[in-house]
Each structure stands twice: as C-alpha cells, then as structure tokens.
Design a protein around this motif. Structure first.
Motif, short mmCIF file in Angstrom:
data_model
loop_
_atom_site.label_atom_id
_atom_site.label_comp_id
_atom_site.label_asym_id
_atom_site.label_seq_id
_atom_site.Cartn_x
_atom_site.Cartn_y
_atom_site.Cartn_z
N LYS A 201 0.75 -1.30 0.08
CA LYS A 201 -0.08 -0.07 0.11
C LYS A 201 0.91 1.19 -0.02
N ALA A 202 1.99 1.18 0.81
CA ALA A 202 2.90 2.41 0.71
C ALA A 202 3.31 2.79 -0.40
N VAL A 203 4.08 1.84 -1.05
CA VAL A 203 4.74 1.90 -2.09
C VAL A 203 3.69 2.21 -3.44
N GLY B 21 -0.18 5.31 12.64
CA GLY B 21 0.41 4.23 12.15
C GLY B 21 1.58 3.72 13.27
N GLY B 22 2.42 4.74 13.99
CA GLY B 22 3.22 4.34 14.80
C GLY B 22 3.83 5.52 15.49
N ALA B 23 4.84 5.22 16.63
CA ALA B 23 5.44 6.27 17.34
C ALA B 23 6.76 6.36 17.39
N ASN C 245 0.92 3.77 6.98
CA ASN C 245 0.97 5.00 7.68
C ASN C 245 2.26 5.31 8.38
N ALA C 246 2.62 3.90 9.03
CA ALA C 246 4.08 4.07 9.78
C ALA C 246 5.09 4.43 8.94
N ILE C 247 5.13 3.58 7.69
CA ILE C 247 6.13 3.75 6.66
C ILE C 247 6.06 5.06 6.18
#
Length: 349
Positions: free
Chosen positions: A16-18, A282-284, A307-309
């Motif tokens: 999804k990110a790429v 996504g993350g911290a 979202n983290a990426i």
C-alpha cells in the motif's frame, strides 16, 4: 515479522505504501519463504520492494535484552543493522516493543547529548495533537531524562506535526509546584531552570483539554496512560455506536426518514472512528537514537503499517535528529551534565 498479523499485514501495508508514495523503496526483513508467499499472493511484480532474509524472530513474550543478544539474526536486528550501515533510512516494527527499543539502543546507540531514548506517541485530543513521551521505552527515568524528553518531543511536535511553539507539561497528580514524588519535583525544578517552553505540572485529565502540546513522564506511567486511553476510547466508541443505533431505530419507529438519520449517524461514527484509530498515525517514533525507528502497535493492519512507513519516510527527510543534537547541546551547556550520558537504554518493558 513482528505483530499479531505478521507477515501478511506487514507485506500488504508495504504494498500500500509503495503504491501511494512515488519513489519509495521498502525492504521486508524476515523469513524469505513466508514473505515471498505473501508477495506472490498479492501478485506483486514491481521492483520497489525487496526481501532481506533474517532467520530468527523475537516473540512478544521474550525478554527483550536477552532475545536481542542471543538472536543475532532476528528480523529487527538485521533491519537495524541496515539502518546503522546506511543501507536503509528507517526501520518500522510492529513486534516486541522492548526488543525494538533494546536493539535500537544497542545497535544504533543514542545521539550525542541524549541520555535515554523515549517513545513519543500522538494522542488526538482536539484541534492540535498532543505528544506524550515516554510511553514505555524507559520505565525508570531521572529528572534530566524527562527534560530531554520535553526538548525532543517539542521538536517532533513542531517539525513533524506543525505545532507552533509547543508548550511542555509535566504529568503530575496536581498543578501546584510542590506536588508529586521526588522525580516530579526535581524535574519541575530542572524545567523551570531551562529555556524550554514549560507549562508546569499537568494533571492527567487536563491532557484531554488541551492544557499543553507535549506531556512528559516516565515510561511506566506513560504506558499506563496510553493503554488506558486506548481502552477508554474503544469503549466510548462502542457505547456511542450502540446509542446511535438506538436513535436510528427510534427515528424509524416515529416515522422519520430512516436513511437520512442513518447517513448522519454513519458519518459521525466514521469521523469519530478516524479520530481514535491508532492506524491513522501508524506508529510512534523512538526519539533519541542515532537513526529513525518507528514503533507500531502489535495489532497493526495494512493501513497502520502503511502510515507508519509514511511517518518514517517523513522523519528521515526532515532529519529531526540533527536538530535534537543541537538543541540538547544548548540545553547541556546551561547546566552541568552528569550521569549516564550516551548509555544504551536496555530497560524497555
């Protein structure tokens, strides 16, 4: 290989990110056969994703430091070595948080001037985001650690989340200067003596009323606050959803337009769901280590991983670490440094 739904959710999140971010390249570190199986299932044929083999995985229940030291070829260690050696610009992990923190501290080390790394999480409490640090990396903190958290989290708030001149609050049981235990009182004095935009002590309930932009505390306290907030948000969401369903049912019984009411309720639920959904951020980031590390929720699905990426990529582009070093150097020159500067943090839970 980390997370409750790994590796499938991680692979789909990377895909999804790429697909959404032009020019992005992602390395998937872990069991090559399992990762390739997921890529084949998704019919992936591009060259923006590569697989880096790692033969070991650290489980969620393992002792972080012992596992990192004994499993040299774990996916998190192999990934962090690539960041350390300049072969990758950031690491994203949804696995054992303690292992990620310990491995990052041992392999990347802390930045110059940084005494302890900490995890900074974003809580959506209003118009502006609230940054809470630390939420689990360093369960036994000293006053100088908390002051550094205030500096690092302020830079994260301003440079990544566009919060102008962020104010810092010290999480405490009361607003009065003399309140709290020894750690809180000594930290309060250090903040007052620094040039940090210090708001003063902040009670937990005030966090959700916009009392400050950045709230600092030790990792033990922060982790409890975070998990309580997550559980409460989920419960309130379900209560609101049940109540909304009742409203729709009663409106239909009263002869009102069921579809119109239903659409309004669904729209409100969707907006509320996005607000409290950890997948949105996504993350911290683990702030203070010599590299970019994003810690994702163990329950992360493809959306959260993607979202983290995205967050990791943004932080690498901004290069917040150089600003952290500069600001902490200025802070340390104002007071006599001491203690365990530069020590690796292996106390993560």
């Amino acid at each position: 290989m980390g997370g409750d739904r790994a590796p499938a959710a991680v692979v789909r999140g990377a895909l999804k990110a790429v697909e959404e971010m032009e020019g992005l390249r992602v390395e998937l570190v872990g069991s090559e056969p399992e990762i390739l199986r997921e890529l084949e299932a998704a019919a992936w044929e591009g060259d923006s994703i590569t697989v880096v083999p790692a033969s070991e995985t650290i489980g969620m229940g393992e002792s972080p430091v012992e596992a990192v030291r004994s499993k040299k070829d774990s996916s998190v260690s192999v990934g962090l070595k690539r960041v350390r050696d300049g072969q990758a610009c950031a690491l994203v992990s949804a696995g054992n948080t303690g292992a990620s923190v310990a491995a990052a501290s041992l392999l990347l080390r802390t930045l110059p001037e940084v005494r302890k790394a900490g995890i900074a999480v974003v809580l959506n409490v209003g118009i502006k985001p609230l940054i809470l640090m630390d939420v689990g990396a360093n369960v036994e903190a000293r006053p100088e650690h908390l002051v550094q958290y205030g500096v690092m989290a302020s830079l994260y708030a301003s440079r990544i989340h566009s919060v102008e001149d962020p104010s810092v609050g010290l999480l405490n049981i009361g607003e009065e200067n003399a309140k709290g235990n020894r750690l809180a009182k000594q930290t309060h004095d250090l903040f007052r003596a620094s040039d940090v935009s210090f708001r003063g002590n902040v009670e937990p309930g005030e966090l959700f009323r916009g009392a400050c932009d950045v709230a600092v505390c030790d990792g033990f306290t922060g982790n409890i606050v975070l998990k309580l907030a997550e559980g409460l948000a989920e419960r309130l969401f379900l209560m609101f959803k049940d109540g909304a369903s009742q409203v729709v049912s009663e409106s239909a019984d009263a002869g009102e337009s069921d579809s119109a009411v239903s659409e309004l309720v669904q729209a409100a639920l969707a907006r509320l769901g996005d607000t409290i959904d950890y997948a949105e951020s996504g993350g911290a980031p683990l702030l203070g280590v010599n590299g970019t590390v994003i810690i994702s929720h163990g329950r992360s699905g493809p959306k959260a991983i993607s979202n983290a990426i995205r967050m990791a990529n943004k932080m690498a582009e901004v290069d917040i670490n150089s600003e952290i070093v500069q600001n902490l150097h200025t802070l340390s020159s104002e007071s006599e440094p001491g203690g365990d500067a530069g020590a690796a943090d292996c106390s993560a839970d």
